[in-house]
Design a protein around this motif. Sequence first.
Motif, PDB file in Angstrom:
ATOM      1  N   PHE A  24       0.824  -1.201   0.000  1.00  0.00           N
ATOM      2  CA  PHE A  24       0.000   0.000   0.000  1.00  0.00           C
ATOM      3  C   PHE A  24       0.864   1.259   0.000  1.00  0.00           C
ATOM      4  N   VAL A  25       1.863   1.293   0.867  1.00  0.00           N
ATOM      5  CA  VAL A  25       2.727   2.473   0.979  1.00  0.00           C
ATOM      6  C   VAL A  25       3.532   2.677  -0.305  1.00  0.00           C
ATOM      7  N   LEU A  26       4.106   1.603  -0.845  1.00  0.00           N
ATOM      8  CA  LEU A  26       4.891   1.736  -2.077  1.00  0.00           C
ATOM      9  C   LEU A  26       4.012   2.142  -3.259  1.00  0.00           C
ATOM     10  N   GLY A  27       2.806   1.606  -3.318  1.00  0.00           N
ATOM     11  CA  GLY A  27       1.892   2.001  -4.386  1.00  0.00           C
ATOM     12  C   GLY A  27       1.507   3.461  -4.294  1.00  0.00           C
ATOM     13  N   LEU A  28       1.307   3.943  -3.071  1.00  0.00           N
ATOM     14  CA  LEU A  28       0.945   5.343  -2.864  1.00  0.00           C
ATOM     15  C   LEU A  28       2.097   6.271  -3.240  1.00  0.00           C
ATOM     16  N   LEU A  34       9.161   7.322  -9.180  1.00  0.00           N
ATOM     17  CA  LEU A  34       9.659   5.971  -9.454  1.00  0.00           C
ATOM     18  C   LEU A  34       8.553   4.945  -9.703  1.00  0.00           C
ATOM     19  N   ASN A  35       7.516   5.361 -10.425  1.00  0.00           N
ATOM     20  CA  ASN A  35       6.396   4.433 -10.636  1.00  0.00           C
ATOM     21  C   ASN A  35       6.768   3.232 -11.488  1.00  0.00           C
ATOM     22  N   LEU A  36       7.822   3.302 -12.260  1.00  0.00           N
ATOM     23  CA  LEU A  36       8.256   2.151 -13.048  1.00  0.00           C
ATOM     24  C   LEU A  36       8.748   1.023 -12.142  1.00  0.00           C
ATOM     25  N   PHE A  37       9.338   1.364 -11.011  1.00  0.00           N
ATOM     26  CA  PHE A  37       9.853   0.355 -10.088  1.00  0.00           C
ATOM     27  C   PHE A  37       8.890   0.062  -8.940  1.00  0.00           C
ATOM     28  N   LEU A  38       8.268   1.098  -8.396  1.00  0.00           N
ATOM     29  CA  LEU A  38       7.416   0.912  -7.232  1.00  0.00           C
ATOM     30  C   LEU A  38       6.080   0.263  -7.576  1.00  0.00           C
ATOM     31  N   GLY A  39       5.565   0.500  -8.784  1.00  0.00           N
ATOM     32  CA  GLY A  39       4.300  -0.114  -9.190  1.00  0.00           C
ATOM     33  C   GLY A  39       4.364  -1.632  -9.221  1.00  0.00           C
ATOM     34  N   ILE A  68      -1.122  -0.924  -9.913  1.00  0.00           N
ATOM     35  CA  ILE A  68      -1.626  -0.875 -11.286  1.00  0.00           C
ATOM     36  C   ILE A  68      -1.816   0.572 -11.720  1.00  0.00           C
ATOM     37  N   ALA A  69      -2.317   1.412 -10.808  1.00  0.00           N
ATOM     38  CA  ALA A  69      -2.499   2.832 -11.128  1.00  0.00           C
ATOM     39  C   ALA A  69      -1.151   3.498 -11.413  1.00  0.00           C
ATOM     40  N   ASP A  70      -0.102   3.079 -10.707  1.00  0.00           N
ATOM     41  CA  ASP A  70       1.246   3.613 -10.979  1.00  0.00           C
ATOM     42  C   ASP A  70       1.633   3.382 -12.434  1.00  0.00           C
ATOM     43  N   LEU A  71       1.402   2.178 -12.903  1.00  0.00           N
ATOM     44  CA  LEU A  71       1.768   1.846 -14.282  1.00  0.00           C
ATOM     45  C   LEU A  71       0.878   2.574 -15.285  1.00  0.00           C
ATOM     46  N   VAL A  72      -0.393   2.755 -14.953  1.00  0.00           N
ATOM     47  CA  VAL A  72      -1.300   3.495 -15.843  1.00  0.00           C
ATOM     48  C   VAL A  72      -0.886   4.959 -15.922  1.00  0.00           C
ATOM     49  N   VAL A  73      -0.524   5.551 -14.784  1.00  0.00           N
ATOM     50  CA  VAL A  73      -0.052   6.947 -14.772  1.00  0.00           C
ATOM     51  C   VAL A  73       1.226   7.069 -15.598  1.00  0.00           C
ATOM     52  N   LEU A  74       2.133   6.121 -15.442  1.00  0.00           N
ATOM     53  CA  LEU A  74       3.374   6.145 -16.220  1.00  0.00           C
ATOM     54  C   LEU A  74       3.074   6.079 -17.710  1.00  0.00           C
ATOM     55  N   ALA A  76       0.301   6.930 -19.261  1.00  0.00           N
ATOM     56  CA  ALA A  76      -0.369   8.159 -19.695  1.00  0.00           C
ATOM     57  C   ALA A  76       0.627   9.293 -19.898  1.00  0.00           C
ATOM     58  N   PHE A  77       1.532   9.462 -18.944  1.00  0.00           N
ATOM     59  CA  PHE A  77       2.528  10.527 -19.087  1.00  0.00           C
ATOM     60  C   PHE A  77       3.511  10.236 -20.215  1.00  0.00           C
ATOM     61  N   MET A  78       3.825   8.969 -20.434  1.00  0.00           N
ATOM     62  CA  MET A  78       4.712   8.623 -21.541  1.00  0.00           C
ATOM     63  C   MET A  78       4.049   8.930 -22.878  1.00  0.00           C
ATOM     64  N   GLN A  79       2.751   8.717 -22.980  1.00  0.00           N
ATOM     65  CA  GLN A  79       2.045   9.021 -24.218  1.00  0.00           C
ATOM     66  C   GLN A  79       1.987  10.530 -24.466  1.00  0.00           C
ATOM     67  N   MET A  80       1.809  11.294 -23.402  1.00  0.00           N
ATOM     68  CA  MET A  80       1.732  12.750 -23.563  1.00  0.00           C
ATOM     69  C   MET A  80       3.104  13.342 -23.875  1.00  0.00           C
ATOM     70  N   ASP A  81       4.158  12.766 -23.306  1.00  0.00           N
ATOM     71  CA  ASP A  81       5.512  13.299 -23.448  1.00  0.00           C
ATOM     72  C   ASP A  81       6.254  12.726 -24.660  1.00  0.00           C
ATOM     73  N   ASN A  82       5.796  11.585 -25.175  1.00  0.00           N
ATOM     74  CA  ASN A  82       6.490  10.853 -26.224  1.00  0.00           C
ATOM     75  C   ASN A  82       7.910  10.493 -25.804  1.00  0.00           C
ATOM     76  N   SER A  83       8.063  10.097 -24.543  1.00  0.00           N
ATOM     77  CA  SER A  83       9.364   9.682 -24.037  1.00  0.00           C
ATOM     78  C   SER A  83       9.169   8.557 -23.018  1.00  0.00           C
ATOM     79  N   VAL A  84      10.272   8.004 -22.543  1.00  0.00           N
ATOM     80  CA  VAL A  84      10.202   6.917 -21.585  1.00  0.00           C
ATOM     81  C   VAL A  84      10.048   7.438 -20.170  1.00  0.00           C
ATOM     82  N   SER A  85      10.389   8.695 -19.918  1.00  0.00           N
ATOM     83  CA  SER A  85      10.258   9.268 -18.591  1.00  0.00           C
ATOM     84  C   SER A  85       9.258  10.420 -18.639  1.00  0.00           C
ATOM     85  N   TRP A  86       8.903  10.923 -17.472  1.00  0.00           N
ATOM     86  CA  TRP A  86       7.995  12.061 -17.422  1.00  0.00           C
ATOM     87  C   TRP A  86       8.421  12.996 -16.308  1.00  0.00           C
TER      88      TRP A  86
END
Length: 88
Positions: A24-28, A34-39, A68-74, A76-86
């Motif tokens: 729960f804490v890591l997901g939050l 670091l959502n790529l690792f913590l998710g 799962i939300a961490d990965l979805v946020v990642l 979404a931001f990757m699609q908006m930024d057109n990059s691997v990070s945000w």
Amino acid sequence: MQLTAPASRRTGIRDADGMAVASFVLGLIGLLVLNLFLGPTAIALAAASLWRGTTRKGRAYLGMGLGIADLVVLLAFMQMDNSVSWSF
């Protein structure tokens, strides 16, 4: 006559409860950084705690949902930024 569970059983449940809280804490935290690792870590800890029979099932399911939300946020931001990070 034994009224309590053996020490090894109580330790296993306590470990599973700790994993549920950790997921729960890591997901939050992973929603912000670091959502790529913590998710995936939150998802794995939640699944392990549910498999071990945690008494905090709600916390484990929240950790899994947040992972799962961490990965979805990642994504979404990757699609908006057109990059691997945000960034903000």
